[in-house]
Design a protein around this motif. Sequence first.
Motif: not given
Length: 192
Positions: A148-149, A173, A171, A164, A166
């Motif tokens: 997603q991001s 890191e 999510s 980060q 997502k």
Amino acid sequence: MASGANMLITLENNQLSAKLANQPAFPIFPETQTMFFLKVVDAQIEFTKNDDQGRPTELILHQNGRDMPAKRLDDAGTKRIADAAAAFAKRFKDQTAAPGSEAALRRMIEDLRLGKPNYGLMSPGLADITRQQLPQLQSMIVDLGALQSVTFKGVGPGGADIYQVKFEKGSLEYRIWLAPDGKIESANVRPG
């Protein structure tokens, strides 16, 4: 050095410092005319040979029971390493991502999702680890669902760009280090 890493020795304000690869620079202190020690880690640096001008041409890093020799780079190699260290210092101070790191991370994640990493875009060490862990890495990425991001969080003291990432179902890191040629030197991931 034998491992392919470079050690940059600098003198600033009458203090010698040593910087190994992507690690921060640390002050080194004299024990003798040729032997120096670090206070942050149990290691010594010994300058073993000099040229006609009295400049050291070799050093040995004594650490963890190992002796790791290194030969002095020529002036062009030294300039390249010093320029890279200065660029990193600026990037760390300004907290800006290395050019291409987000694109490299996105490509790596997509390649892992497909189970087809491009090992040619990785350092040999990262490629070996990825080959060994591919089933687990692919399963983790697939289980998280669609990407997603990707958000840049900062530059770590060791030089990693921290992102980060997502996904649909969670999510992660990521910490990613790029080599000067744009290849992924190293990457670490943990739950985000």
